[in-house]
Design a protein around this motif. Structure first.
Motif, PDB file in Angstrom:
ATOM      1  N   ALA A 468      80.801  12.750  46.752  1.00  0.00           N
ATOM      2  CA  ALA A 468      79.425  12.422  47.119  1.00  0.00           C
ATOM      3  C   ALA A 468      78.942  11.241  46.294  1.00  0.00           C
ATOM      4  O   ALA A 468      79.467  10.961  45.210  1.00  0.00           O
ATOM      5  CB  ALA A 468      78.513  13.624  46.903  1.00  0.00           C
ATOM      6  N   GLU A 469      77.915  10.578  46.834  1.00  0.00           N
ATOM      7  CA  GLU A 469      77.260   9.482  46.118  1.00  0.00           C
ATOM      8  C   GLU A 469      75.966  10.004  45.510  1.00  0.00           C
ATOM      9  O   GLU A 469      75.162  10.653  46.200  1.00  0.00           O
ATOM     10  CB  GLU A 469      76.958   8.319  47.073  1.00  0.00           C
ATOM     11  N   ALA A 470      75.756   9.742  44.221  1.00  0.00           N
ATOM     12  CA  ALA A 470      74.538  10.187  43.542  1.00  0.00           C
ATOM     13  C   ALA A 470      73.410   9.207  43.848  1.00  0.00           C
ATOM     14  O   ALA A 470      73.554   7.998  43.655  1.00  0.00           O
ATOM     15  CB  ALA A 470      74.789  10.252  42.033  1.00  0.00           C
ATOM     16  N   LEU A 471      72.293   9.739  44.318  1.00  0.00           N
ATOM     17  CA  LEU A 471      71.135   8.924  44.694  1.00  0.00           C
ATOM     18  C   LEU A 471      69.928   9.401  43.899  1.00  0.00           C
ATOM     19  O   LEU A 471      69.593  10.590  43.911  1.00  0.00           O
ATOM     20  CB  LEU A 471      70.880   9.027  46.192  1.00  0.00           C
ATOM     21  N   LEU A 472      69.253   8.470  43.245  1.00  0.00           N
ATOM     22  CA  LEU A 472      68.150   8.793  42.338  1.00  0.00           C
ATOM     23  C   LEU A 472      66.858   9.074  43.115  1.00  0.00           C
ATOM     24  O   LEU A 472      66.531   8.389  44.079  1.00  0.00           O
ATOM     25  CB  LEU A 472      67.926   7.632  41.369  1.00  0.00           C
ATOM     26  N   ARG A 473      66.125  10.087  42.667  1.00  0.00           N
ATOM     27  CA  ARG A 473      64.798  10.406  43.188  1.00  0.00           C
ATOM     28  C   ARG A 473      63.877  10.695  42.002  1.00  0.00           C
ATOM     29  O   ARG A 473      64.314  11.084  40.929  1.00  0.00           O
ATOM     30  CB  ARG A 473      64.834  11.635  44.112  1.00  0.00           C
ATOM     31  N   TRP A 474      62.568  10.495  42.233  1.00  0.00           N
ATOM     32  CA  TRP A 474      61.579  10.768  41.178  1.00  0.00           C
ATOM     33  C   TRP A 474      60.570  11.761  41.726  1.00  0.00           C
ATOM     34  O   TRP A 474      59.862  11.483  42.673  1.00  0.00           O
ATOM     35  CB  TRP A 474      60.894   9.467  40.763  1.00  0.00           C
ATOM     36  N   GLN A 475      60.522  12.939  41.095  1.00  0.00           N
ATOM     37  CA  GLN A 475      59.553  13.960  41.484  1.00  0.00           C
ATOM     38  C   GLN A 475      58.241  13.672  40.751  1.00  0.00           C
ATOM     39  O   GLN A 475      57.956  14.245  39.696  1.00  0.00           O
ATOM     40  CB  GLN A 475      60.080  15.360  41.141  1.00  0.00           C
ATOM     41  N   HIS A 476      57.451  12.768  41.337  1.00  0.00           N
ATOM     42  CA  HIS A 476      56.211  12.358  40.685  1.00  0.00           C
ATOM     43  C   HIS A 476      55.194  13.507  40.742  1.00  0.00           C
ATOM     44  O   HIS A 476      55.042  14.157  41.782  1.00  0.00           O
ATOM     45  CB  HIS A 476      55.644  11.118  41.385  1.00  0.00           C
ATOM     46  N   PRO A 477      54.490  13.769  39.655  1.00  0.00           N
ATOM     47  CA  PRO A 477      53.575  14.926  39.632  1.00  0.00           C
ATOM     48  C   PRO A 477      52.433  14.817  40.638  1.00  0.00           C
ATOM     49  O   PRO A 477      51.919  15.838  41.103  1.00  0.00           O
ATOM     50  CB  PRO A 477      53.046  14.943  38.194  1.00  0.00           C
ATOM     51  N   GLN A 478      52.001  13.612  40.976  1.00  0.00           N
ATOM     52  CA  GLN A 478      50.913  13.448  41.948  1.00  0.00           C
ATOM     53  C   GLN A 478      51.410  12.975  43.326  1.00  0.00           C
ATOM     54  O   GLN A 478      50.922  13.417  44.354  1.00  0.00           O
ATOM     55  CB  GLN A 478      49.868  12.436  41.453  1.00  0.00           C
ATOM     56  N   GLN A 479      52.367  12.066  43.340  1.00  0.00           N
ATOM     57  CA  GLN A 479      52.785  11.440  44.589  1.00  0.00           C
ATOM     58  C   GLN A 479      53.969  12.109  45.265  1.00  0.00           C
ATOM     59  O   GLN A 479      54.384  11.695  46.344  1.00  0.00           O
ATOM     60  CB  GLN A 479      53.105   9.955  44.349  1.00  0.00           C
ATOM     61  N   GLY A 480      54.507  13.132  44.654  1.00  0.00           N
ATOM     62  CA  GLY A 480      55.620  13.839  45.268  1.00  0.00           C
ATOM     63  C   GLY A 480      56.942  13.137  45.039  1.00  0.00           C
ATOM     64  O   GLY A 480      57.096  12.319  44.118  1.00  0.00           O
ATOM     65  N   LEU A 481      57.920  13.430  45.891  1.00  0.00           N
ATOM     66  CA  LEU A 481      59.268  12.905  45.735  1.00  0.00           C
ATOM     67  C   LEU A 481      59.310  11.444  46.172  1.00  0.00           C
ATOM     68  O   LEU A 481      59.056  11.124  47.324  1.00  0.00           O
ATOM     69  CB  LEU A 481      60.257  13.727  46.566  1.00  0.00           C
ATOM     70  N   LEU A 482      59.637  10.547  45.224  1.00  0.00           N
ATOM     71  CA  LEU A 482      59.653   9.107  45.498  1.00  0.00           C
ATOM     72  C   LEU A 482      61.087   8.605  45.602  1.00  0.00           C
ATOM     73  O   LEU A 482      61.948   8.969  44.810  1.00  0.00           O
ATOM     74  CB  LEU A 482      58.927   8.341  44.392  1.00  0.00           C
ATOM     75  N   ALA A 483      61.325   7.738  46.604  1.00  0.00           N
ATOM     76  CA  ALA A 483      62.625   7.091  46.753  1.00  0.00           C
ATOM     77  C   ALA A 483      62.727   5.938  45.754  1.00  0.00           C
ATOM     78  O   ALA A 483      61.704   5.425  45.271  1.00  0.00           O
ATOM     79  CB  ALA A 483      62.787   6.589  48.178  1.00  0.00           C
ATOM     80  N   PRO A 484      63.937   5.480  45.454  1.00  0.00           N
ATOM     81  CA  PRO A 484      64.115   4.419  44.445  1.00  0.00           C
ATOM     82  C   PRO A 484      63.357   3.138  44.752  1.00  0.00           C
ATOM     83  O   PRO A 484      62.960   2.417  43.821  1.00  0.00           O
ATOM     84  CB  PRO A 484      65.631   4.171  44.468  1.00  0.00           C
ATOM     85  N   VAL A 485      63.156   2.839  46.025  1.00  0.00           N
ATOM     86  CA  VAL A 485      62.491   1.599  46.381  1.00  0.00           C
ATOM     87  C   VAL A 485      61.096   1.504  45.778  1.00  0.00           C
ATOM     88  O   VAL A 485      60.560   0.417  45.560  1.00  0.00           O
ATOM     89  CB  VAL A 485      62.436   1.449  47.932  1.00  0.00           C
ATOM     90  N   ARG A 486      60.493   2.667  45.470  1.00  0.00           N
ATOM     91  CA  ARG A 486      59.141   2.692  44.918  1.00  0.00           C
ATOM     92  C   ARG A 486      59.108   2.339  43.429  1.00  0.00           C
ATOM     93  O   ARG A 486      58.062   1.902  42.938  1.00  0.00           O
ATOM     94  CB  ARG A 486      58.513   4.081  45.124  1.00  0.00           C
ATOM     95  N   PHE A 487      60.216   2.534  42.714  1.00  0.00           N
ATOM     96  CA  PHE A 487      60.127   2.363  41.262  1.00  0.00           C
ATOM     97  C   PHE A 487      61.284   1.620  40.619  1.00  0.00           C
ATOM     98  O   PHE A 487      61.182   1.205  39.457  1.00  0.00           O
ATOM     99  CB  PHE A 487      59.977   3.733  40.589  1.00  0.00           C
ATOM    100  N   ILE A 488      62.379   1.401  41.330  1.00  0.00           N
ATOM    101  CA  ILE A 488      63.529   0.733  40.712  1.00  0.00           C
ATOM    102  C   ILE A 488      63.185  -0.698  40.320  1.00  0.00           C
ATOM    103  O   ILE A 488      63.602  -1.203  39.262  1.00  0.00           O
ATOM    104  CB  ILE A 488      64.748   0.768  41.653  1.00  0.00           C
ATOM    105  N   GLY A 489      62.400  -1.364  41.171  1.00  0.00           N
ATOM    106  CA  GLY A 489      61.992  -2.737  40.838  1.00  0.00           C
ATOM    107  C   GLY A 489      61.253  -2.793  39.520  1.00  0.00           C
ATOM    108  O   GLY A 489      61.506  -3.669  38.675  1.00  0.00           O
TER     109      GLY A 489
END
Length: 682
Positions: A468-489
């Motif tokens: 499998a390929e590991a894909l990063l996610r961020w469980q933001h306390p207010q905004q919910g589950l965020l994809a990398p495009v929202r924060f990797i930059g």
């Protein structure tokens, strides 16, 4: 021959019945045309009964009007048969004239069929007397009666078809047509009666066992008139109900239009309001996405409006707003839209040939509103500050464009008012949002908010899971589950990508160790490296320590770097990749085909795997160029003895093509979505 005579009162009555039956038929044709579904079937059925009974009654009353110097009667079964034929012919006629079109050949066939039905009704009705010897018919008059029946039927069908719609004076026209049709029907009947000859010594076989003509005339007339009256009355009442329904529908449509006008327009200036403006912005976005081009949103706020409102009152302030709207609207171009979105704020949506044209439009608006207004005997002066947001460029949807144009307007005010300013990214609240997101990202690792999801990879031939390929996610306390495009930059700009990347590598190896202990020694876990990570001096040592910490064989780990990253500094990349390869770690070139590969350098890199970018896979079934590119990449990879992975597989057709082409493994939503590790089948 027996000499017959007529009761002229009954003859006249038969004519009246024929006219009434004709009018009823014409009215019913109009009802049937407007009916749908089951109502249409009921109208045709009921109309066939009423119209058929009317035509038959005219015929029967006409026969009862005929007198012979012998007793007469009528066989019940044969009489009912003639009535049934009249109803069938009537039903056919009503069905025919209710069709959307009535071609000439349909009219001719219908006239023949209906004329034959009426003729059959008449002569079968004559046969109901069971004369002995039989009635002798004059051939010419017999043929003439049938010809009249066909011609009258054709005329009746054409008239009914033409008068079926509810137009002006239609009832008067139907009345005149009914008189003509009535005379034609009566003419056919009495021509047929004239064709009948009764030999001397004839007697009526139904005189004693059949229906008695003495009371039958009254019964038939009363019943027929009742049925026709009921049918006609029902049709008239239904027409009135339909007219009232149409009136109500028209009133509701008008009221709905007024409500729509109120809902979508400003009550004071009658300009579109924010709701309608947003819809028009969305429509323009879709239009430009299809056809290309530009448009600008000019967010205008009146400078000096509040002092006018305070000094002269709201009444004058309202008149000033109306005057502003009228002046701007008078100078609109055909494709521009002006809206008032509240208070003294207006927005102009202007289509442009070139982005630079927006400054000309804004200058024109500023100049228009700087001229004085004559309101209620007062010369009033205001100016305007204009913020400009361009599409494409300053937003992806109407909400973002409006926010950015508003931010640019406040910037114009801060520069001294009575001017315009183009939007710049530093002006809007997005900067504050990004700052807050960055602050949250700094503590996301400490709070344990980062997650890894895993997207399975499968062998193309057997379908066996390869890892499998590991894909990063961020469980933001207010905004919910965020994809990398929202924060990797943000992470890359601030250097946070290094600790985040280390955590991803550690967590992926920890999970791979669990799978390894569950018996999946042949699986590999893939981890993406950012450009900053790849260039970081401690990458090789970090990988070494992470593998050792989790007691994981190096060949269970695949590190993916993008083609562009690998080619940025080929010599440095080669050194790093060779160190990782000596360790036993697999190297994959990700998004292959989208960068600027040099095949001379590519063959020098110690890569094990090429990943075909999903952009080529997405349109594989419809784009010949993509098929050629993918085929070339697979052939290149096979020539260099590299494994080929295709990502973004979403259809069975893509899977079949890539498998046949020779890809080693496949990855995509068709085969498996990214999932938390506990949901990966083990």
């Amino acid at each position: 021959m027996l000499i017959g005579s007529y009761d002229f009162a009954l003859v006249f009555l038969s004519l009246c019945v024929a006219i009434l039956a004709s009018y009823t038929a014409l009215d019913l044709a109009g009802r049937i045309t407007g009916a749908r579904g089951a109502a249409r079937v009921l109208w045709i059925g009921g109309g066939a009964v009423a119209m058929g009974l009317g035509i038959w009654s005219m015929h029967f009353v006409g026969m009862l009007a005929f007198r012979l110097p012998i007793d007469l009667g009528y066989d019940l079964a044969i009489t009912l048969l003639s009535l049934a034929i009249a109803m069938l012919a009537s039903g056919f006629a009503l069905w025919l004239v209710s069709q959307p079109e009535l071609p000439a050949w349909h009219l001719c066939l219908g006239a023949v069929a209906m004329g034959a039905g009426i003729g059959a009704m008449h002569y079968i009705g004559m046969a109901a007397m069971r004369m002995q010897p039989g009635i002798v018919y004059d051939p010419l008059l017999f043929a003439l009666s049938l010809l009249i029946a066909v011609a009258a039927s054709g005329a009746a069908l054409l008239i009914a078809f033409r008068l079926r719609r509810h137009t002006r004076h239609v009832r008067l026209l139907r009345g005149g047509a009914a008189v003509i049709m009535g005379f034609a029907i009566v003419g056919m009947h009495y021509t047929g009666m004239a064709a009948a000859n009764f030999p001397e010594g004839s007697f009526c076989g139904a005189a004693f066992s059949g229906l008695d003509s003495g009371w039958l005339a009254s019964l038939v007339i009363v019943t027929t008139l009742a049925v026709l009256a009921i049918a006609l009355l029902t049709s008239i009442l239904d027409a009135r109900l339909e007219a009232r329904t149409e009136l109500l529908s028209s009133s509701l449509a008008k009221a709905n239009a007024e409500l729509t006008q109120l809902a979508l327009h400003d009550g004071l200036t009658k300009l579109p309001n924010r709701l309608l403006l947003e819809d028009r912005i969305n429509q323009n976005i879709l239009k430009l996405q299809r056809n290309g081009g530009y448009f600008a949103l000019l967010f205008m706020d009146l400078d000096g409006f509040k002092p006018v409102n305070d000094a002269f009152g709201h009444h004058v302030g309202d008149q000033l707003l109306v005057a502003v709207a009228q002046r701007l609207r008078a100078h609109l171009r055909a494709n521009d839209s002006l809206a008032r979105i509240g208070g003294d704020e207006f927005v102009l949506l202007a289509e442009l040939r070139h982005p630079d044209d927006a400054s000309n439009v804004a200058s024109h608006v500023v100049g228009l509103l700087s001229q004085p207004f004559e309101i209620d005997g007062h010369e009033l002066r205001v100016s305007t500050s204009v913020g400009i947001a361009l599409y494409p460029g300053d937003g992806v949807d109407q909400q973002e464009l409006l926010i950015n144009a508003d931010a640019a307007m406040y910037h114009a005010k801060s520069l001294g008012k009575n001017g315009y300013s183009f939007f710049e990214s530093s002006m809007n609240t997005n900067a504050r949002q990004q700052l807050q997101l960055l602050h949250d990202l700094r503590v996301a690792l400490e709070r344990g908010e980062l997650r890894l999801h895993y997207q399975p990879k499968f062998a193309s031939g057997s379908g066996r899971m390869l890892g499998a390929e590991a894909l990063l996610r961020w469980q933001h306390p207010q905004q919910g589950l965020l994809a990398p495009v929202r924060f990797i930059g943000l992470a890359e700009k601030t250097g946070l990508i290094i600790p985040i990347g280390d955590w991803v590598l550690d967590e992926a190896c920890r999970q791979m160790r669990l799978w390894y202990e569950q018996g999946h020694q042949d699986w590999r876990v893939a981890v993406n490296l950012s450009a900053l990570q790849f260039c970081h001096g401690e990458l090789v040592e970090t990988v070494r320590q992470t593998l050792a910490r989790h007691a994981l064989p190096a060949n269970c780990l695949t590190l993916e770097i993008t083609e562009s990253t690998a080619m940025h500094d080929v010599s440095a990349s080669q050194v790093i990749l060779e160190q990782l390869a000596e360790m036993g770690v697999d190297i994959a070139i990700d998004d292959f085909g989208t960068g600027y590969s040099s095949l001379l350098y590519l063959k020098r890199l110690p890569a094990n795997e090429l990943k075909i970018d999903r952009g080529f896979v997405r349109d594989l079934e419809h784009d010949g160029d993509d098929m050629a590119i993918v085929s070339a990449i697979v052939a290149l990879g096979q020539a260099l003895d590299l494994r080929i992975v295709a990502e973004g597989v979403e259809t069975p057709e893509q899977q079949a093509f890539l498998t046949e082409l020779g890809c080693d493994s496949l990855q995509g939503y068709l085969l498996g979505h990214p999932l938390p590790p506990e949901h990966i089948p083990s």
